[in-house]
Design an enzyme around this catalytic site. Structure first.
Site, PDB file in Angstrom:
ATOM      1  N   GLY A 260       0.756  -1.242   0.000  1.00  0.00           N
ATOM      2  CA  GLY A 260       0.000   0.000   0.000  1.00  0.00           C
ATOM      3  C   GLY A 260       0.785   1.289   0.000  1.00  0.00           C
ATOM      4  N   GLY A 261       2.112   1.237  -0.013  1.00  0.00           N
ATOM      5  CA  GLY A 261       2.897   2.467   0.037  1.00  0.00           C
ATOM      6  C   GLY A 261       2.683   3.350  -1.175  1.00  0.00           C
ATOM      7  CE  LYS A 262       6.332   1.323  -6.124  1.00  0.00           C
ATOM      8  NZ  LYS A 262       6.722   0.385  -5.038  1.00  0.00           N
TER       9      LYS A 262
ATOM     10  NE  ARG B 195       1.032  -8.959  -1.650  1.00  0.00           N
ATOM     11  CZ  ARG B 195       2.154  -8.266  -1.475  1.00  0.00           C
ATOM     12  NH1 ARG B 195       3.012  -8.643  -0.543  1.00  0.00           N
ATOM     13  NH2 ARG B 195       2.426  -7.223  -2.233  1.00  0.00           N
TER      14      ARG B 195
ATOM     15  N   GLY C 141      -4.820  -9.939 -11.431  1.00  0.00           N
ATOM     16  CA  GLY C 141      -4.559  -8.748 -12.228  1.00  0.00           C
ATOM     17  C   GLY C 141      -4.346  -9.027 -13.695  1.00  0.00           C
TER      18      GLY C 141
ATOM     19  CB  CYS D 200      11.790  -3.417  -5.575  1.00  0.00           C
ATOM     20  SG  CYS D 200      10.788  -4.830  -5.100  1.00  0.00           S
TER      21      CYS D 200
END
Length: 398
Positions: free
Chosen positions: A199-201, A223, A252, A324
């Site tokens: 959830g950071g982005k 998640r 997705g 990443c």
């Protein structure tokens, strides 16, 4: 009585009592029951030494040392909390907001000024479809992320809730804010975050306070619950309604079938080898021998996710692909493959938006890889130990 005491003392001195245990009750210790013979972190480092030494050349030893050292973080300020005291406290610790107070070429004003050059050598980018007519990215200054100066590895204190229960800032790798900045969200846009957890982005995108509708998705239900907890700690309930946000747990890769030609912006932050975690933590490490096939299938999964994001964005919209990882197989090659499949199988033409204006602006905060074929890559560096973060931005033409 004395003989009994002597026997007890003798037994205490005997370290190995297996000779006194009946054979039928003896249990042979199993190595796999205690610890793996080859820890996943060692396997990851061996893999990276073999591949990244060729890919990065003389830069790899420096990157390797940095990845094995303590990572630097940034404090993403939560605009939905009472920020005045939070910002003052961060500034008093010697931190600066790298977004609104860049120390790169000319500052934010030069990046936004008309005529800012997009490309150093446009002819070298035409062969891969880099856009020559897209305006320079306009950074949303509502996003605020504080970092300690270069070389300073001080740690941030845990954030505290304000009077309304909203936490003041979210700790994350500051380089992870760059994809949210590069996505260039404008007022009234609809946005899809196709692999949103943890959830950071997503939280960084919400700080723009410009999104009309946000759809956040992650295939993992556990998640997704974690993502919901993060949002509940940082975002007011009135912004988490169905009219403003939708949280889903779909595959997705199927998003092109679910909602095609729908969103103005799509963030595709795919699962990857998570290089820094892989060399530091054995827990949930994708280099475990039992996960070998899963790791080998990553580029295919990443390509399918990016292709789904391309199908989900509307004509004229933009897709931001990020990982990443340092791996070319998971970065440039995935982008090239997805662009080819989009054109050949779906008739979708794409342009690569050059992100070098962003790298020039933040070159004194992050260490970027030079001369990348496609996209931009933040390399871990001892004086700026962020990343790795790869990002590439695509604009859909039709």
């Amino acid at each position: 009585m004395a003989a009994l005491m002597d026997t007890r003392i003798l037994l205490r001195k005997i370290k190995d009592l297996r000779c006194l245990t009946p054979r039928r009750n003896r249990v042979k210790a199993k190595w796999a029951g205690s610890q793996p013979k080859y820890p996943a972190t060692n396997l990851a480092l061996q893999n990276f030494d073999a591949t990244y030494s060729l890919q990065l050349g003389e830069q790899w030893p420096s990157v390797r040392v940095s990845m094995l050292c303590e990572q630097k973080y940034g404090a993403l300020v939560n605009n939905f909390s009472t920020t005045e005291g939070v910002i003052a406290d961060l500034q008093s610790q010697g931190c600066r907001d790298f977004v609104c107070q860049p120390v790169g070429v000319g500052g934010l004003e030069r990046l936004q000024a008309p005529g800012f050059p997009l490309h150093d050598n446009p002819s070298t980018l035409e062969s891969v479809g880099v856009s020559q007519d897209v305006a320079p990215p306009r950074l949303r200054t509502n996003i605020k992320c504080f970092v300690f100066p270069g070389g300073d590895i001080s740690r941030f204190k845990p954030s505290r809730p304000d009077l309304y229960g909203m936490l003041g800032y979210y700790l994350m790798d500051a380089a992870s804010v760059l994809p949210a900045l590069a996505l260039d969200v404008q007022e009234g846009h609809s946005v899809l975050d196709i692999c949103a957890a943890p959830g950071g982005k997503t939280l960084a995108l919400l700080q723009t306070q410009a999104i009309r509708f946000l759809c956040v998705n992650d295939i993992s239900v556990s998640r997704t619950y974690r993502l919901q907890r993060v949002l509940n700690s940082y975002v007011p309930k009135e912004l988490l309604t169905e009219e403003r946000m939708r949280i889903t747990s779909f595959d997705g890769r199927k998003w092109g079938e679910i909602e095609r030609d729908t969103f103005d912006r799509v963030l595709v932050d795919v699962p990857c080898t998570t290089d820094r975690h892989s060399v530091m933590e054995d827990e949930n490490n994708i280099f475990k021998r039992a996960r070998t096939k899963e790791r080998q299938r990553l580029p295919q999964l990443q390509t399918e996710l990016l292709l789904a994001g391309i199908e989900a964005v509307c004509p004229g919209g933009q897709v931001l692909y990020s990982t990443c990882s340092l791996s070319q197989l998971q970065n440039e090659y995935v982008v090239e493959r997805a662009m080819h499949l989009a054109r050949e199988e779906h008739g979708i033409s794409l342009q690569v938006v050059d992100l070098r204006p962003i790298t020039r602006l933040f070159k004194d905060t992050f260490h970027f890889a030079p001369d990348l074929h496609l996209g931009q890559l933040v390399l871990p560096h001892l004086t700026a130990n962020f990343g790795p973060i790869y990002m590439c931005k695509l604009r859909r033409l039709n």
